[in-house]
Scaffold this motif. Structure first.
Motif, PDB file in Angstrom:
ATOM      1  N   SER A   7       0.949  -1.098   0.127  1.00 13.35           N
ATOM      2  CA  SER A   7      -0.138   0.022   0.041  1.00 13.35           C
ATOM      3  C   SER A   7       0.982   1.354  -0.119  1.00 13.35           C
ATOM      4  O   SER A   7       1.928   1.288   0.465  1.00 13.35           O
ATOM      5  CB  SER A   7      -0.995  -0.158   1.174  1.00 13.35           C
ATOM      6  OG  SER A   7      -0.247   0.026   2.205  1.00 13.35           O
ATOM      7  N   PRO A   8       0.411   2.444  -0.657  1.00 13.51           N
ATOM      8  CA  PRO A   8      -0.777   2.316  -1.322  1.00 13.51           C
ATOM      9  C   PRO A   8      -0.618   1.831  -2.582  1.00 13.51           C
ATOM     10  O   PRO A   8       0.446   1.599  -3.104  1.00 13.51           O
ATOM     11  CB  PRO A   8      -0.907   3.837  -1.527  1.00 13.51           C
ATOM     12  CG  PRO A   8       0.254   4.341  -1.621  1.00 13.51           C
ATOM     13  CD  PRO A   8       1.158   3.573  -0.683  1.00 13.51           C
ATOM     14  N   LEU A   9      -1.605   1.639  -3.603  1.00 15.18           N
ATOM     15  CA  LEU A   9      -1.819   0.799  -4.859  1.00 15.18           C
ATOM     16  C   LEU A   9      -0.702   1.751  -5.706  1.00 15.18           C
ATOM     17  O   LEU A   9      -0.445   1.379  -6.578  1.00 15.18           O
ATOM     18  CB  LEU A   9      -2.955   0.445  -5.454  1.00 15.18           C
ATOM     19  CG  LEU A   9      -3.439  -0.631  -4.497  1.00 15.18           C
ATOM     20  CD1 LEU A   9      -4.846  -0.907  -4.989  1.00 15.18           C
ATOM     21  CD2 LEU A   9      -2.671  -1.953  -4.497  1.00 15.18           C
ATOM     22  N   SER A  10      -1.186   3.230  -5.661  1.00  6.73           N
ATOM     23  CA  SER A  10      -0.525   4.309  -6.469  1.00  6.73           C
ATOM     24  C   SER A  10      -0.594   5.448  -5.697  1.00  6.73           C
ATOM     25  O   SER A  10      -1.107   5.861  -4.541  1.00  6.73           O
ATOM     26  CB  SER A  10      -1.391   4.409  -7.739  1.00  6.73           C
ATOM     27  OG  SER A  10      -2.657   4.901  -7.394  1.00  6.73           O
ATOM     28  N   LEU A  11       0.623   6.339  -6.269  1.00  8.32           N
ATOM     29  CA  LEU A  11       0.775   7.695  -5.411  1.00  8.32           C
ATOM     30  C   LEU A  11       1.213   8.643  -6.295  1.00  8.32           C
ATOM     31  O   LEU A  11       2.120   8.294  -7.360  1.00  8.32           O
ATOM     32  CB  LEU A  11       1.929   7.194  -4.447  1.00  8.32           C
ATOM     33  CG  LEU A  11       2.265   8.274  -3.195  1.00  8.32           C
ATOM     34  CD1 LEU A  11       1.032   8.408  -2.447  1.00  8.32           C
ATOM     35  CD2 LEU A  11       3.266   7.262  -2.689  1.00  8.32           C
ATOM     36  N   ASN A  22       4.708   0.767   1.938  1.00 10.43           N
ATOM     37  CA  ASN A  22       4.383  -0.280   2.675  1.00 10.43           C
ATOM     38  C   ASN A  22       4.116  -1.504   2.020  1.00 10.43           C
ATOM     39  O   ASN A  22       3.714  -1.783   1.108  1.00 10.43           O
ATOM     40  CB  ASN A  22       3.170   0.114   3.419  1.00 10.43           C
ATOM     41  CG  ASN A  22       3.173   1.636   4.169  1.00 10.43           C
ATOM     42  OD1 ASN A  22       3.859   1.713   5.183  1.00 10.43           O
ATOM     43  ND2 ASN A  22       2.372   2.373   3.784  1.00 10.43           N
ATOM     44  N   THR A 103       3.349  -0.890  -5.866  1.00  9.92           N
ATOM     45  CA  THR A 103       2.937   0.550  -5.553  1.00  9.92           C
ATOM     46  C   THR A 103       3.438   1.290  -6.955  1.00  9.92           C
ATOM     47  O   THR A 103       4.553   1.314  -7.160  1.00  9.92           O
ATOM     48  CB  THR A 103       3.634   1.173  -4.407  1.00  9.92           C
ATOM     49  OG1 THR A 103       2.783   0.651  -3.292  1.00  9.92           O
ATOM     50  CG2 THR A 103       3.090   2.662  -4.178  1.00  9.92           C
TER      51      THR A 103
END
Lengths: 109, 114
Positions: A7-11, A22, A103
């Motif tokens: 996490s997160p899946l995207s940023l 993470n 991520t």
């Protein structure tokens, strides 16, 4: 069942920002945790962690493992557009490597 | 030292056609892995070789997929017949017994099935 969750899946961030990625895991017979960077080609190795609490550093990237809480974080400071990529976490059991979904980080100029 | 080499890099075929992918691991790496990576997902193991022996092929769909590593060096992964859902990137990775942690990946073979 063995699993690795990232996490997160995207940023999406701006250049100069600091990001924390993470990775949590439940893997039988844990041996090591690895981080990879994947652009539009082969995943490239970043870190391998085997012991809790010992930070690994490479330039602006660092990572640490918590074997009690079963997670790891990957920090990137002063992000640059070249850091844009998918970051994969993998956990090695006795023989298998279990990968998370990654991520996707995008750094805007 | 050369890295893991895969070919072809890209392949477009029609469904029901056969396709084969080739991988040459890093010299001296006795463990070889084939992974499948769908868009937006992490790599999923298809098969693991220790030298020429397939020691874990539990995730390989054996009705249409096959693999070989006859001399314990390079390896071939075959799909026959291909289905639309096989469109993905097929990654090969290798590891040395003396360096048990890090996996070294090839650049992958991207398959598109029309």
């Amino acid at each position: 069942e063995d699993k690795v969750v990232q996490s997160p899946l995207s940023l999406v961030v701006h250049e100069g920002d600091t990001v924390t990625l993470n990775c949590s895991y439940e893997v039988t017979n844990f041996r090591s945790l690895l981080w990879y960077k994947q652009e539009k080609k082969a995943p490239t190795f970043l870190f391998m962690l085997t012991s809790s609490g010992i930070e690994k550093k490479s330039g602006r990237l660092s990572s640490i493992l918590d074997k009690k809480e079963l997670f790891s974080i990957l920090n990137i400071t002063a992000t640059q557009t070249g850091d844009s990529a998918v970051y994969l976490c993998a956990v090695k059991g006795t023989y298998k490597y279990i990968f998370g979904t990654g991520t996707r980080l995008k750094v805007l100029a | 030292e050369a890295g893991v080499v895969q070919s072809p890099r890209y392949k477009i075929i029609e469904k029901k056609q056969p396709v084969a992918f080739w991988c040459n691991p890093i010299s001296g790496h006795n463990t070889l892995y084939w992974y499948l990576q769908n868009l937006g997902q992490g790599p999923e193991l298809l098969i693991r070789y220790e030298n020429e022996e397939a020691v874990d092929d539990s995730q390989l769909p054996k009705d249409r997929f096959s693999a070989e590593r006859l001399k314990g060096v390079d390896s071939t992964l075959k799909i026959q017949p291909a289905e639309l859902g096989d469109s993905a990137v097929y990654l090969c990775a290798s590891r040395s017994a003396s360096s048990p942690g890090e996996l070294f990946f090839g650049e992958g073979s991207r398959l598109t099935v029309l």
